[in-house]
Design an enzyme around this catalytic site. Structure first.
Site, PDB file in Angstrom:
ATOM      1  N   LYS A   1       0.822  -1.221   0.000  1.00  0.00           N
ATOM      2  CA  LYS A   1       0.000   0.000   0.000  1.00  0.00           C
ATOM      3  C   LYS A   1       0.849   1.262   0.000  1.00  0.00           C
ATOM      4  O   LYS A   1       0.428   2.296  -0.517  1.00  0.00           O
ATOM      5  CB  LYS A   1      -0.929   0.011   1.217  1.00  0.00           C
ATOM      6  CG  LYS A   1      -2.133  -0.882   1.047  1.00  0.00           C
ATOM      7  CD  LYS A   1      -3.265  -0.454   1.964  1.00  0.00           C
ATOM      8  CE  LYS A   1      -4.532  -1.224   1.663  1.00  0.00           C
ATOM      9  NZ  LYS A   1      -5.598  -0.957   2.598  1.00  0.00           N
TER      10      LYS A   1
ATOM     11  N   LYS B   1      -5.114 -10.270  -6.328  1.00  0.00           N
ATOM     12  CA  LYS B   1      -6.391 -10.597  -5.691  1.00  0.00           C
ATOM     13  C   LYS B   1      -7.469  -9.606  -6.155  1.00  0.00           C
ATOM     14  O   LYS B   1      -7.144  -8.471  -6.540  1.00  0.00           O
ATOM     15  CB  LYS B   1      -6.256 -10.567  -4.157  1.00  0.00           C
ATOM     16  CG  LYS B   1      -5.971  -9.203  -3.586  1.00  0.00           C
ATOM     17  CD  LYS B   1      -5.982  -9.188  -2.064  1.00  0.00           C
ATOM     18  CE  LYS B   1      -5.711  -7.759  -1.601  1.00  0.00           C
ATOM     19  NZ  LYS B   1      -5.814  -7.536  -0.187  1.00  0.00           N
TER      20      LYS B   1
ATOM     21  N   LYS C   1     -10.870  -3.812  -3.848  1.00  0.00           N
ATOM     22  CA  LYS C   1     -11.608  -2.572  -4.130  1.00  0.00           C
ATOM     23  C   LYS C   1     -10.668  -1.468  -4.592  1.00  0.00           C
ATOM     24  O   LYS C   1     -11.115  -0.464  -5.127  1.00  0.00           O
ATOM     25  CB  LYS C   1     -12.478  -2.123  -2.954  1.00  0.00           C
ATOM     26  CG  LYS C   1     -11.922  -2.302  -1.585  1.00  0.00           C
ATOM     27  CD  LYS C   1     -13.031  -2.219  -0.520  1.00  0.00           C
ATOM     28  CE  LYS C   1     -12.595  -2.901   0.754  1.00  0.00           C
ATOM     29  NZ  LYS C   1     -13.688  -3.348   1.593  1.00  0.00           N
TER      30      LYS C   1
HETATM   31  P1  TYM Z   1     -10.703  -5.731   4.074  1.00  0.00           P
HETATM   32  O1  TYM Z   1     -11.711  -4.690   4.367  1.00  0.00           O
HETATM   33  O2  TYM Z   1      -9.687  -5.444   3.009  1.00  0.00           O
HETATM   34  O3  TYM Z   1     -11.410  -7.079   3.670  1.00  0.00           O
HETATM   35  C1  TYM Z   1     -12.477  -7.642   4.436  1.00  0.00           C
HETATM   36  C2  TYM Z   1     -12.411  -9.154   4.391  1.00  0.00           C
HETATM   37  O4  TYM Z   1     -12.492  -9.620   3.042  1.00  0.00           O
HETATM   38  C3  TYM Z   1     -11.403 -10.493   2.775  1.00  0.00           C
HETATM   39  N1  TYM Z   1     -11.001 -10.343   1.361  1.00  0.00           N
HETATM   40  C4  TYM Z   1     -10.850 -11.367   0.505  1.00  0.00           C
HETATM   41  N2  TYM Z   1     -11.023 -12.684   0.649  1.00  0.00           N
HETATM   42  C5  TYM Z   1     -10.818 -13.472  -0.444  1.00  0.00           C
HETATM   43  N3  TYM Z   1     -10.446 -12.972  -1.671  1.00  0.00           N
HETATM   44  C6  TYM Z   1     -10.267 -11.647  -1.858  1.00  0.00           C
HETATM   45  N4  TYM Z   1      -9.923 -11.177  -3.058  1.00  0.00           N
HETATM   46  C7  TYM Z   1     -10.471 -10.773  -0.738  1.00  0.00           C
HETATM   47  N5  TYM Z   1     -10.381  -9.426  -0.570  1.00  0.00           N
HETATM   48  C8  TYM Z   1     -10.709  -9.180   0.715  1.00  0.00           C
HETATM   49  C9  TYM Z   1     -10.291 -10.036   3.717  1.00  0.00           C
HETATM   50  O5  TYM Z   1      -9.340 -11.041   3.931  1.00  0.00           O
HETATM   51  C10 TYM Z   1     -11.078  -9.691   4.959  1.00  0.00           C
HETATM   52  O6  TYM Z   1     -11.327 -10.856   5.707  1.00  0.00           O
HETATM   53  N6  TYM Z   1      -7.588  -5.062   7.901  1.00  0.00           N
HETATM   54  C11 TYM Z   1      -8.825  -5.688   7.476  1.00  0.00           C
HETATM   55  C12 TYM Z   1     -10.034  -5.270   8.290  1.00  0.00           C
HETATM   56  C13 TYM Z   1      -9.863  -5.514   9.744  1.00  0.00           C
HETATM   57  C14 TYM Z   1      -9.900  -6.763  10.397  1.00  0.00           C
HETATM   58  C15 TYM Z   1      -9.677  -6.458  11.785  1.00  0.00           C
HETATM   59  C16 TYM Z   1     -10.091  -8.077   9.974  1.00  0.00           C
HETATM   60  C17 TYM Z   1      -9.652  -4.577  10.689  1.00  0.00           C
HETATM   61  N7  TYM Z   1      -9.539  -5.129  11.925  1.00  0.00           N
HETATM   62  C18 TYM Z   1      -9.652  -7.482  12.716  1.00  0.00           C
HETATM   63  C19 TYM Z   1     -10.070  -9.084  10.919  1.00  0.00           C
HETATM   64  C20 TYM Z   1      -9.846  -8.777  12.288  1.00  0.00           C
HETATM   65  C21 TYM Z   1      -9.067  -5.319   6.034  1.00  0.00           C
HETATM   66  O7  TYM Z   1      -8.559  -4.349   5.540  1.00  0.00           O
HETATM   67  O8  TYM Z   1      -9.959  -6.145   5.406  1.00  0.00           O
END
Ligand code: TYM
Length: 333
Positions: A112, A196, A199
């Site tokens: 990032k 992957k 967004k």
């Molecule tokens: P975020 O918002 O990017 O994504 C949310 C969830 O979606 C999953 N994900 C995917 N899974 C499979 N294939 C993909 N292409 C894909 N893109 C996204 C992510 O693995 C995630 O589970 N930092 C985290 C948010 C967060 C969080 C936490 C998660 C904040 N605190 C505590 C777990 C526990 C994030 O940016 O996810």
């Protein structure tokens, strides 16, 4: 079982989020003995420049998307983490435990921040510490996430162990990533299967959004990159065909079958036949969720009441652990 997970309220929910995380949160609601905390990680969203009005809208839209996908506020505590100050408070304490070297290894920060690392915010660098606080506050045992978040949850384990070691008691449970099987754990871009689905990809054709209408879904699948070969009858034969592998995996995940079962049904077909079948399966799975989302997103009073009730429950659940952490470090009289 204490199940905790979050999602950033940026843009709209896409198929990767849905298959990698949200639908698995929903399945885990069947565990009668478990407690569940799911949150909008709005404190994470401000690690990069974010328009305040858009962020507020995104929190509502993402809440509606989670409810539409089946997250049930009667069985799961659903809240925005900026409504629960304990997250930021514990984060400070954990930031004094975590090591610079641990954070410097985080691949998401490297990706990032790009070439201009010196210009990245301190928050972007340290946000895995906030993520550790997010789960440790509720003594999470299971953190259902996609593959891309595994490293952050493993870091949270290291931070929990280091905290316990420093204070000489087992105050925190070490959380474990809980990752799905098959392609759902890592849904890839429809344009380039080495990345992957995300967004932040500038091309909207690379992802299926929950708000896409049926025609858009069909067009995106039709235009998804593939190869000219027919589908094989074994999964191993897809090793060198990442685009084909991704579409087979998506088909398996949306229809609740194994990838082998999908190949058993479609072996010998080219993409001219497979893609329309995949588009039909996606439309059948996503259209009802999208219709519920459209109905919910306008009802801000309802969304506020869900988030307010969730935040009150989360504050209450977090407080005892937060106080213990302060005291264990010698803070508070
Ligand atoms: P975020 O918002 O990017 O994504 C949310 C969830 O979606 C999953 N994900 C995917 N899974 C499979 N294939 C993909 N292409 C894909 N893109 C996204 C992510 O693995 C995630 O589970 N930092 C985290 C948010 C967060 C969080 C936490 C998660 C904040 N605190 C505590 C777990 C526990 C994030 O940016 O996810």
């Amino acid at each position: 079982m204490r199940i905790v997970s979050g999602i950033q309220p940026t843009g709209s929910l896409h198929l990767g989020n849905l298959l990698g995380a949200i639908l698995r949160w929903v399945e885990m609601q069947e565990e009668a003995e478990a407690s569940r905390f799911f949150f909008l990680a709005d404190l994470h969203a401000i690690t990069v420049d974010t328009d305040p009005a858009a962020l507020r809208d995104n929190v509502y839209d993402m809440t509606a998307a989670l409810l539409a996908s089946g997250v049930d506020p009667d069985r799961s505590v659903l809240f925005a983490h900026s409504d629960v100050p304990a997250h930021a408070e514990l984060q400070w304490m954990l930031g004094c435990i975590a090591r610079m070297g641990w954070l410097s290894r985080m691949t998401q920060f490297k990706a990032k921040s790009g070439k201009n690392r010196e210009k990245a915010s301190v928050g972007l660098y340290s946000y895995p510490v906030l993520q550790a606080a997010d789960v440790m506050l509720y003594q999470a045992t299971h953190v259902p996430v996609g593959e891309d978040q595994k490293q952050h949850i493993e870091l949270a384990r290291d931070i929990a162990d280091a905290f316990n070691h420093r204070v000489g008691e087992e105050l925190f449970t070490a959380p474990a990533p809980y990752i799905g099987t098959g392609r759902a754990a890592r849904v890839m871009s429809l344009r380039d299967a080495s990345n992957k689905m995300s967004k932040s990809d500038p091309s909207d054709m690379s992802r299926i959004n929950l708000i896409d209408d049926d025609d858009t879904i069909r067009t995106k699948i039709k235009k998804a990159r593939t190869d000219p070969e027919p589908l094989p009858d074994t999964l191993d034969a897809l090793d060198e065909r990442p685009e084909a592998r991704n579409l087979v995996g998506i088909m398996a995940a949306v229809t609740g079958r194994s990838e082998d079962a999908v190949l058993a049904d479609h072996a010998g077909q080219g993409f001219g036949a497979f893609k329309p079948a995949l588009a039909d399966a996606l439309v059948a799975r996503l259209a009802p969720i999208r219709d519920r989302l459209e109905a919910l997103r306008g009802d801000r009073a309802h969304l506020d009441s869900v988030l307010d009730a969730g935040a009150a429950k989360a504050r209450e659940a977090a407080q005892p652990t937060l106080e213990k952490a302060y005291r264990a470090l010698g803070l508070r009289r």
